[in-house]
Scaffold this motif. Sequence first.
Motif, PDB file in Angstrom:
ATOM      1  N   VAL A 236      72.231  18.773  70.107  1.00 55.45           N
ATOM      2  CA  VAL A 236      70.951  19.443  70.389  1.00 55.45           C
ATOM      3  C   VAL A 236      70.686  20.463  69.286  1.00 55.45           C
ATOM      4  O   VAL A 236      71.415  21.446  69.151  1.00 55.45           O
ATOM      5  CB  VAL A 236      70.969  20.114  71.780  1.00 55.45           C
ATOM      6  N   GLY A 237      69.636  20.223  68.490  1.00 58.36           N
ATOM      7  CA  GLY A 237      69.288  21.078  67.365  1.00 58.36           C
ATOM      8  C   GLY A 237      69.649  20.396  66.062  1.00 58.36           C
ATOM      9  O   GLY A 237      70.814  20.027  65.849  1.00 58.36           O
ATOM     10  N   GLY A 238      68.650  20.210  65.195  1.00 62.57           N
ATOM     11  CA  GLY A 238      68.894  19.579  63.893  1.00 62.57           C
ATOM     12  C   GLY A 238      68.705  20.585  62.774  1.00 62.57           C
ATOM     13  O   GLY A 238      68.092  20.300  61.749  1.00 62.57           O
ATOM     14  N   GLY A 239      69.241  21.816  62.982  1.00 61.17           N
ATOM     15  CA  GLY A 239      69.215  22.830  61.920  1.00 61.17           C
ATOM     16  C   GLY A 239      70.486  22.722  61.093  1.00 61.17           C
ATOM     17  O   GLY A 239      71.087  21.642  60.964  1.00 61.17           O
ATOM     18  N   THR A 240      70.913  23.849  60.550  1.00 61.71           N
ATOM     19  CA  THR A 240      72.107  23.879  59.689  1.00 61.71           C
ATOM     20  C   THR A 240      73.310  23.264  60.402  1.00 61.71           C
ATOM     21  O   THR A 240      74.023  22.416  59.846  1.00 61.71           O
ATOM     22  CB  THR A 240      72.410  25.348  59.323  1.00 61.71           C
ATOM     23  N   ALA A 241      73.539  23.689  61.646  1.00 64.31           N
ATOM     24  CA  ALA A 241      74.735  23.243  62.370  1.00 64.31           C
ATOM     25  C   ALA A 241      74.610  21.784  62.805  1.00 64.31           C
ATOM     26  O   ALA A 241      75.529  20.984  62.602  1.00 64.31           O
ATOM     27  CB  ALA A 241      74.962  24.146  63.582  1.00 64.31           C
ATOM     28  N   GLY A 242      73.470  21.445  63.420  1.00 65.44           N
ATOM     29  CA  GLY A 242      73.319  20.110  63.988  1.00 65.44           C
ATOM     30  C   GLY A 242      73.403  19.016  62.940  1.00 65.44           C
ATOM     31  O   GLY A 242      74.090  17.990  63.135  1.00 65.44           O
ATOM     32  N   ILE A 243      72.739  19.218  61.800  1.00 68.86           N
ATOM     33  CA  ILE A 243      72.759  18.179  60.758  1.00 68.86           C
ATOM     34  C   ILE A 243      74.154  18.088  60.130  1.00 68.86           C
ATOM     35  O   ILE A 243      74.662  16.992  59.875  1.00 68.86           O
ATOM     36  CB  ILE A 243      71.665  18.452  59.686  1.00 68.86           C
ATOM     37  N   SER A 244      74.794  19.250  59.919  1.00 65.76           N
ATOM     38  CA  SER A 244      76.148  19.226  59.324  1.00 65.76           C
ATOM     39  C   SER A 244      77.120  18.461  60.216  1.00 65.76           C
ATOM     40  O   SER A 244      77.919  17.645  59.731  1.00 65.76           O
ATOM     41  CB  SER A 244      76.694  20.653  59.138  1.00 65.76           C
ATOM     42  N   VAL A 245      77.071  18.707  61.524  1.00 63.05           N
ATOM     43  CA  VAL A 245      78.001  18.042  62.445  1.00 63.05           C
ATOM     44  C   VAL A 245      77.667  16.558  62.568  1.00 63.05           C
ATOM     45  O   VAL A 245      78.564  15.700  62.532  1.00 63.05           O
ATOM     46  CB  VAL A 245      77.963  18.708  63.830  1.00 63.05           C
ATOM     47  N   ALA A 246      76.374  16.245  62.701  1.00 69.11           N
ATOM     48  CA  ALA A 246      75.990  14.836  62.849  1.00 69.11           C
ATOM     49  C   ALA A 246      76.421  14.042  61.615  1.00 69.11           C
ATOM     50  O   ALA A 246      76.933  12.916  61.725  1.00 69.11           O
ATOM     51  CB  ALA A 246      74.478  14.723  63.061  1.00 69.11           C
ATOM     52  N   ALA A 247      76.249  14.633  60.427  1.00 70.75           N
ATOM     53  CA  ALA A 247      76.649  13.933  59.196  1.00 70.75           C
ATOM     54  C   ALA A 247      78.153  13.696  59.177  1.00 70.75           C
ATOM     55  O   ALA A 247      78.623  12.620  58.791  1.00 70.75           O
ATOM     56  CB  ALA A 247      76.225  14.758  57.973  1.00 70.75           C
ATOM     57  N   ARG A 248      78.914  14.686  59.620  1.00 73.04           N
ATOM     58  CA  ARG A 248      80.378  14.531  59.640  1.00 73.04           C
ATOM     59  C   ARG A 248      80.809  13.468  60.637  1.00 73.04           C
ATOM     60  O   ARG A 248      81.725  12.689  60.378  1.00 73.04           O
ATOM     61  CB  ARG A 248      81.053  15.866  59.968  1.00 73.04           C
TER      62      ARG A 248
END
Length: 401
Positions: A13-25
């Motif tokens: 939930v949330g595609g900011g700094t944290a969300g995109i970094s985690v999803a990419a990993r």
Amino acid sequence: MASETLHHKIVVVGGGTAGISVAARLRRAGETDVAVVEPSDTHYYQPLWTLVGGGRAPIRASARPEASVMPKGVAWIKAHAEGFDPENNSLTLATGAAVEYDYLVVCPGIQLDWNKIPGANEAVNGPFASSNYSYDLAPKTWRLIRPLRRGTAVFTMPAGPIKCAGAPQKIAYLACDYWRQQGVLGDLRVVLVLPTPGMFGVKVFSDVLETVAARYGIEVHKSSEVVEVDGESRRAVIVNHADESREEVTYDLMHFVPPQSAPDWVKASPLADKASPFGYVEIDKNTMRHVRYPNVFSLGDCGSSPNSKTGAAVRKQAPVVASNLRAVMRGEQPAPKYDGYASCPLTTSRHHLLLAEFDYSMEPRPTIPLINTKKEVYDRNMFKRYALPAMYWNMMLKGTA
Ligand code: FAD
């Protein structure tokens, strides 16, 4: 989509700094069913807003289409989340649809509580005040700083955890350096209002910042807060919590930073830390796993871990969340790997930087060879203007840094 129910193995939930970094990993690690709930068309690199307000970078450099940062193979659910039902592994969207998950990562960022300080919202939308904490307002900060030649400039910081606790004073130093270069600093009263008893939470950096503020002749009001603003008469009321004194200052320019807390819908959810007035998602500060719901993790500004809320902290949290989430999927225990690392590149002039890096011990934790991080360094701010954004867009959001 009102009655629709979606299901994904991992929902972020949330595609900011944290969300995109985690999803990419997670995608790089081979996870094939990852969804990101993110309502915005645009992704922002917020650290640049300090330089925008200081006249050192264009605002457009801080924004890119969200679609361009969404990792390939991730399902983008373009909607606002508005409630969590962790007992049933489900969340609701503002559209009325539900999203079920096996594992959940919560990172919708922080809420700017403009209305907590009476008059502040009206003031920052009026002619004499601004805030780098908003994409729309950051360019206005520079429009106010540039022509100012005499009078009083007030820079504020609220009590409580905020994102980038150094940003309220960085803009004061950028402004003072510019006014010094213009030969008008001596004609200005510059007031910096800080809620803390020191300049910064880590003593070595605090000591350096004392000398920076003294160099510019800044009047620092410590243990103090702006509690009321009147944009029409340009008055700010400052309360000193140490001796309960009150002072009214008439300003010609104010840079205002609002109090912050978890988004209201997160505070109201079962995931929130109910013992805290800020209502962040209640996680273990080392594993980033929720303390009551073992299939839920959180990171970034919305998590309750007591680190300094920065993108730099997210860079260290994201690999921990991705690997611990996958450990839990395999039936293993999550490892307590996050040590509270955060960093804050404090712009002490338009060409100097103090790179404060530290962790939960609140002692310096330098990671960059050849830079003496306990002193201001001269780098023309190339590091903050170009090197860090390049690392952010090209590596961190791709899950490689
Ligand atoms: P964000 O990046 O804010 O992302 C939150 C995301 O959640 C957004 O995309 C938002 O659209 C989405 N969202 C919101 N509501 C919902 C909802 N209901 N449902 C689903 N999604 C939702 N950090 C540094 O490391 N160094 C710096 O020098 C620095 N300077 C800063 C200066 C300023 C002026 C500011 C404002 C911030 C600065 N930061 C800095 C802090 C840094 O930007 C944040 O710590 C970082 O962006 C936190 O990442 P996040 O993913 O938790 O939140």
